[in-house]
Enzyme design. Sequence first.
Site, PDB file in Angstrom:
ATOM      1  N   GLU A  25      16.847  -6.593  26.564  1.00 30.08           N
ATOM      2  CA  GLU A  25      17.310  -6.531  27.945  1.00 30.08           C
ATOM      3  C   GLU A  25      16.892  -7.794  28.698  1.00 30.08           C
ATOM      4  OE1 GLU A  25      19.430  -4.423  28.185  1.00 30.08           O
ATOM      5  OE2 GLU A  25      18.800  -2.331  28.254  1.00 30.08           O
ATOM      6  N   HIS A  36      22.812  -8.305  27.084  1.00 33.91           N
ATOM      7  CA  HIS A  36      21.827  -8.151  26.003  1.00 33.91           C
ATOM      8  C   HIS A  36      22.459  -8.289  24.614  1.00 33.91           C
ATOM      9  CE1 HIS A  36      22.403  -3.444  26.060  1.00 33.91           C
ATOM     10  NE2 HIS A  36      23.182  -3.969  25.143  1.00 33.91           N
ATOM     11  N   ASP A  84      18.938  -1.848  15.883  1.00 32.51           N
ATOM     12  CA  ASP A  84      18.131  -1.029  16.794  1.00 32.51           C
ATOM     13  C   ASP A  84      18.321   0.470  16.574  1.00 32.51           C
ATOM     14  OD1 ASP A  84      20.754  -1.204  17.728  1.00 32.51           O
ATOM     15  OD2 ASP A  84      20.246  -2.422  19.450  1.00 32.51           O
TER      16      ASP A  84
HETATM   17  C1  F6R Z   1      23.894  -1.808  19.384  1.00 35.50           C
HETATM   18  C2  F6R Z   1      23.434  -2.993  20.108  1.00 35.50           C
HETATM   19  C3  F6R Z   1      23.913  -3.290  21.491  1.00 35.50           C
HETATM   20  C4  F6R Z   1      25.430  -3.193  21.641  1.00 35.50           C
HETATM   21  C5  F6R Z   1      25.844  -3.470  23.077  1.00 35.50           C
HETATM   22  C6  F6R Z   1      27.342  -3.299  23.279  1.00 35.50           C
HETATM   23  O1  F6R Z   1      23.311  -1.755  18.107  1.00 35.50           O
HETATM   24  O2  F6R Z   1      22.632  -3.688  19.594  1.00 35.50           O
HETATM   25  O3  F6R Z   1      23.492  -4.585  21.845  1.00 35.50           O
HETATM   26  O4  F6R Z   1      26.035  -4.103  20.768  1.00 35.50           O
HETATM   27  O5  F6R Z   1      25.177  -2.618  23.942  1.00 35.50           O
HETATM   28  O6  F6R Z   1      27.687  -1.969  23.071  1.00 35.50           O
HETATM   29  P1  F6R Z   1      29.213  -1.534  22.999  1.00 35.50           P
HETATM   30  O7  F6R Z   1      29.804  -2.205  21.823  1.00 35.50           O
HETATM   31  O8  F6R Z   1      29.197  -0.034  22.829  1.00 35.50           O
HETATM   32  O9  F6R Z   1      29.842  -1.967  24.275  1.00 35.50           O
END
Ligand code: F6R
Length: 258
Positions: free
Chosen positions: A143, A138, A67
């Site tokens: 979401e 997610h 993303d």
């Molecule tokens: C990022 C992504 C998100 C994150 C998720 C957890 O490319 O796809 O799904 O993996 O929001 O984020 P962290 O690891 O920062 O807690």
Amino acid sequence: MEIVICKNYEEMSKAAAKVAADVVNHKPNAVLGFATGSSPVGLYKELIRMHQEEGLDFSKVTTFNLDEYVGLPGGHPQSYRHFMNDNLFDHINVPPENTHVPSGTAANHVAFCEWYEKRIRECGGIDLQVLGIGSDGHIAFNEPTSSLGSRTRMVTLTEQTLDDNARFFKKKSDVPRHAISMGVGTVLEARKLLMVVSGKNKAPALAAAVEGPVTSMITASALQLHPDAIVFCDTDAAGQLKMRDYYLWIQKQAGRAN
Ligand code: F6R
């Protein structure tokens, strides 16, 4: 789904990196899917170490990221392109032209998303997709209520995700409200899924994803539908897993860490 509970973030990152390295060693021209955020940083550090100290070779690897924020150009310090260059690509020998991060600034987002999906197919599909999980359950930026069949598209981030990601920006209002994200259906087409989860704040989302019903309200629960998904978590993130002892028993039998 295989669940591996590790003592801490460092052990989790090393064990997960070993799975990714095995894929590259087995298939030097592997297509790897990457995630951004705090969860995979340790995994990327370990891949960099393996490259520098053990000669892990990325010269034929192709990568696709999950993303990107809409409106942030690749050079923006909070863009996911910048994150990937900084945390991985600049420190290994993957050819820059083989790395794909969705564009958040395409003039035509719909056409861009179609191209991104086509490009993944042209490269033979993703062999291993690295994932984190949001505190709202997610995967990528799918979401709650994202279709489990969704494809790469523009999405609107939830208030909870904006709150979670505000830590990377000066203030919450700087966090873009929209992103380009691979869909759940896109993610499920990867041949292998590797999720890394750490910290107490992820415990409810992880338990819902692994042990709850498959539902678009927790898009990570779609991993239950995948034939080859492995989740590495630390003990804090595993705190609400009802089948914890069972997973630990299995990983002991399999000779995995812990
Ligand atoms: C990022 C992504 C998100 C994150 C998720 C957890 O490319 O796809 O799904 O993996 O929001 O984020 P962290 O690891 O920062 O807690």
